[in-house]
Design a protein around this motif. Structure first.
Motif, mmCIF file in Angstrom:
data_model
loop_
_atom_site.group_PDB
_atom_site.id
_atom_site.type_symbol
_atom_site.label_atom_id
_atom_site.label_comp_id
_atom_site.label_asym_id
_atom_site.label_seq_id
_atom_site.Cartn_x
_atom_site.Cartn_y
_atom_site.Cartn_z
ATOM 1 N N LEU A 70 -6.380 -31.757 6.411
ATOM 2 C CA LEU A 70 -5.241 -31.194 5.693
ATOM 3 C C LEU A 70 -4.489 -30.230 6.599
ATOM 4 O O LEU A 70 -5.100 -29.462 7.343
ATOM 5 N N THR A 71 -3.167 -30.269 6.517
ATOM 6 C CA THR A 71 -2.316 -29.382 7.301
ATOM 7 C C THR A 71 -1.202 -28.861 6.409
ATOM 8 O O THR A 71 -0.609 -29.625 5.629
ATOM 9 N N LEU A 72 -0.908 -27.588 6.525
ATOM 10 C CA LEU A 72 0.223 -26.996 5.823
ATOM 11 C C LEU A 72 1.492 -27.360 6.590
ATOM 12 O O LEU A 72 1.575 -27.141 7.807
ATOM 13 N N THR A 73 2.475 -27.939 5.924
ATOM 14 C CA THR A 73 3.724 -28.328 6.580
ATOM 15 C C THR A 73 4.579 -27.091 6.842
ATOM 16 O O THR A 73 4.289 -26.000 6.355
ATOM 17 N N ARG A 74 5.638 -27.278 7.579
ATOM 18 C CA ARG A 74 6.579 -26.175 7.823
ATOM 19 C C ARG A 74 7.117 -25.654 6.494
ATOM 20 O O ARG A 74 7.177 -24.445 6.272
ATOM 21 N N GLU A 75 7.486 -26.563 5.611
ATOM 22 C CA GLU A 75 7.973 -26.157 4.287
ATOM 23 C C GLU A 75 6.870 -25.449 3.501
ATOM 24 O O GLU A 75 7.117 -24.464 2.799
ATOM 25 N N GLY A 76 5.646 -25.940 3.625
ATOM 26 C CA GLY A 76 4.514 -25.314 2.950
ATOM 27 C C GLY A 76 4.246 -23.915 3.473
ATOM 28 O O GLY A 76 3.946 -22.997 2.692
ATOM 29 N N LYS A 77 4.363 -23.722 4.780
ATOM 30 C CA LYS A 77 4.176 -22.396 5.368
ATOM 31 C C LYS A 77 5.227 -21.425 4.840
ATOM 32 O O LYS A 77 4.915 -20.286 4.500
ATOM 33 N N ARG A 78 6.468 -21.887 4.776
ATOM 34 C CA ARG A 78 7.542 -21.041 4.271
ATOM 35 C C ARG A 78 7.309 -20.687 2.811
ATOM 36 O O ARG A 78 7.412 -19.533 2.405
ATOM 37 N N ALA A 79 6.955 -21.703 2.015
ATOM 38 C CA ALA A 79 6.726 -21.478 0.589
ATOM 39 C C ALA A 79 5.550 -20.526 0.375
ATOM 40 O O ALA A 79 5.618 -19.625 -0.480
ATOM 41 N N TYR A 80 4.496 -20.692 1.141
ATOM 42 C CA TYR A 80 3.329 -19.813 1.030
ATOM 43 C C TYR A 80 3.701 -18.386 1.409
ATOM 44 O O TYR A 80 3.355 -17.432 0.714
ATOM 45 N N ARG A 81 4.406 -18.228 2.518
ATOM 46 C CA ARG A 81 4.839 -16.903 2.973
ATOM 47 C C ARG A 81 5.695 -16.216 1.903
ATOM 48 O O ARG A 81 5.496 -15.043 1.590
ATOM 49 N N ASP A 82 6.652 -16.967 1.337
ATOM 50 C CA ASP A 82 7.523 -16.413 0.292
ATOM 51 C C ASP A 82 6.733 -16.051 -0.957
ATOM 52 O O ASP A 82 6.994 -15.035 -1.598
ATOM 53 N N HIS A 83 5.765 -16.881 -1.305
ATOM 54 C CA HIS A 83 4.943 -16.631 -2.489
ATOM 55 C C HIS A 83 4.123 -15.353 -2.300
ATOM 56 O O HIS A 83 4.066 -14.502 -3.205
ATOM 57 N N VAL A 84 3.509 -15.214 -1.141
ATOM 58 C CA VAL A 84 2.715 -14.012 -0.852
ATOM 59 C C VAL A 84 3.617 -12.780 -0.859
ATOM 60 O O VAL A 84 3.243 -11.730 -1.402
ATOM 61 N N ALA A 85 4.802 -12.886 -0.300
ATOM 62 C CA ALA A 85 5.739 -11.757 -0.301
ATOM 63 C C ALA A 85 6.121 -11.369 -1.735
ATOM 64 O O ALA A 85 6.219 -10.178 -2.058
ATOM 65 N N ALA A 86 6.315 -12.366 -2.593
ATOM 66 C CA ALA A 86 6.640 -12.085 -3.996
ATOM 67 C C ALA A 86 5.471 -11.384 -4.685
ATOM 68 O O ALA A 86 5.666 -10.440 -5.465
ATOM 69 N N LEU A 87 4.246 -11.833 -4.410
ATOM 70 C CA LEU A 87 3.061 -11.173 -4.976
ATOM 71 C C LEU A 87 2.960 -9.725 -4.480
ATOM 72 O O LEU A 87 2.675 -8.815 -5.257
ATOM 73 N N GLN A 88 3.208 -9.529 -3.199
ATOM 74 C CA GLN A 88 3.146 -8.181 -2.636
ATOM 75 C C GLN A 88 4.208 -7.275 -3.261
ATOM 76 O O GLN A 88 3.946 -6.097 -3.518
ATOM 77 N N ALA A 89 5.388 -7.832 -3.527
ATOM 78 C CA ALA A 89 6.453 -7.053 -4.171
ATOM 79 C C ALA A 89 6.060 -6.648 -5.584
ATOM 80 O O ALA A 89 6.321 -5.517 -6.011
ATOM 81 N N ILE A 90 5.400 -7.555 -6.300
ATOM 82 C CA ILE A 90 4.939 -7.235 -7.650
ATOM 83 C C ILE A 90 3.921 -6.095 -7.603
ATOM 84 O O ILE A 90 4.003 -5.142 -8.382
ATOM 85 N N VAL A 91 2.994 -6.193 -6.675
ATOM 86 C CA VAL A 91 1.968 -5.149 -6.533
ATOM 87 C C VAL A 91 2.610 -3.824 -6.132
ATOM 88 O O VAL A 91 2.296 -2.766 -6.687
ATOM 89 N N ALA A 92 3.534 -3.864 -5.177
ATOM 90 C CA ALA A 92 4.197 -2.644 -4.724
ATOM 91 C C ALA A 92 4.980 -1.990 -5.864
ATOM 92 O O ALA A 92 4.937 -0.777 -6.044
ATOM 93 N N ASP A 93 5.671 -2.801 -6.664
ATOM 94 C CA ASP A 93 6.429 -2.269 -7.802
ATOM 95 C C ASP A 93 5.514 -1.623 -8.826
ATOM 96 O O ASP A 93 5.836 -0.609 -9.413
ATOM 97 N N SER A 94 4.367 -2.239 -9.039
ATOM 98 C CA SER A 94 3.452 -1.706 -10.058
ATOM 99 C C SER A 94 2.811 -0.394 -9.609
ATOM 100 O O SER A 94 2.508 0.460 -10.425
ATOM 101 N N THR A 95 2.609 -0.232 -8.312
ATOM 102 C CA THR A 95 2.008 1.008 -7.836
ATOM 103 C C THR A 95 3.018 2.148 -7.822
ATOM 104 O O THR A 95 2.639 3.302 -7.914
ATOM 105 N N ARG A 96 4.284 1.825 -7.741
ATOM 106 C CA ARG A 96 5.342 2.864 -7.766
ATOM 107 C C ARG A 96 5.541 3.418 -9.169
ATOM 108 O O ARG A 96 5.940 4.535 -9.335
ATOM 109 N N THR A 97 5.286 2.579 -10.165
ATOM 110 C CA THR A 97 5.524 3.016 -11.547
ATOM 111 C C THR A 97 4.295 3.662 -12.172
ATOM 112 O O THR A 97 4.368 4.166 -13.272
#
Length: 98
Positions: A70-97
């Protein structure tokens, strides 16, 4: 970053598959399945969803056709990176509030 969770990657086992593939060039399918502790059927469904989305490719070994890589495609790498960034943003927002 789009700021949105990817519905293809979001289910826990698919996220784990992408995380494993993001840290390596290719990983043997059986290693990923065994690491996740899923049945063959459950694992196959999760991989199929990622393949259908164009996020993962499967390639049979030239030496032993029972081995699949199994190999993560270029599109898969981008989607994974964006997904992780979205999760990190959710966590960061929750710690600020808090």
């Amino acid at each position: 970053m789009t700021g949105e969770l990817d519905p293809i990657i979001h289910p826990t086992n698919r996220l784990k598959i992408c995380a494993m593939l993001a840290t390596a060039t290719t990983v043997e399918m059986s290693v990923v399945k065994d690491t996740l502790g899923l049945t063959a059927s459950a694992f196959s469904k999760q991989v199929a969803a990622l393949v259908d989305a164009g996020y993962v490719t499967q390639e049979r070994s030239q030496i032993d056709s029972r081995r699949i890589w199994l190999t993560l495609t270029r599109e898969g790498k981008r989607a994974y990176r964006d997904h992780v960034a979205a999760l990190q943003a959710i966590v960061a927002d929750s710690t600020r509030t808090t």
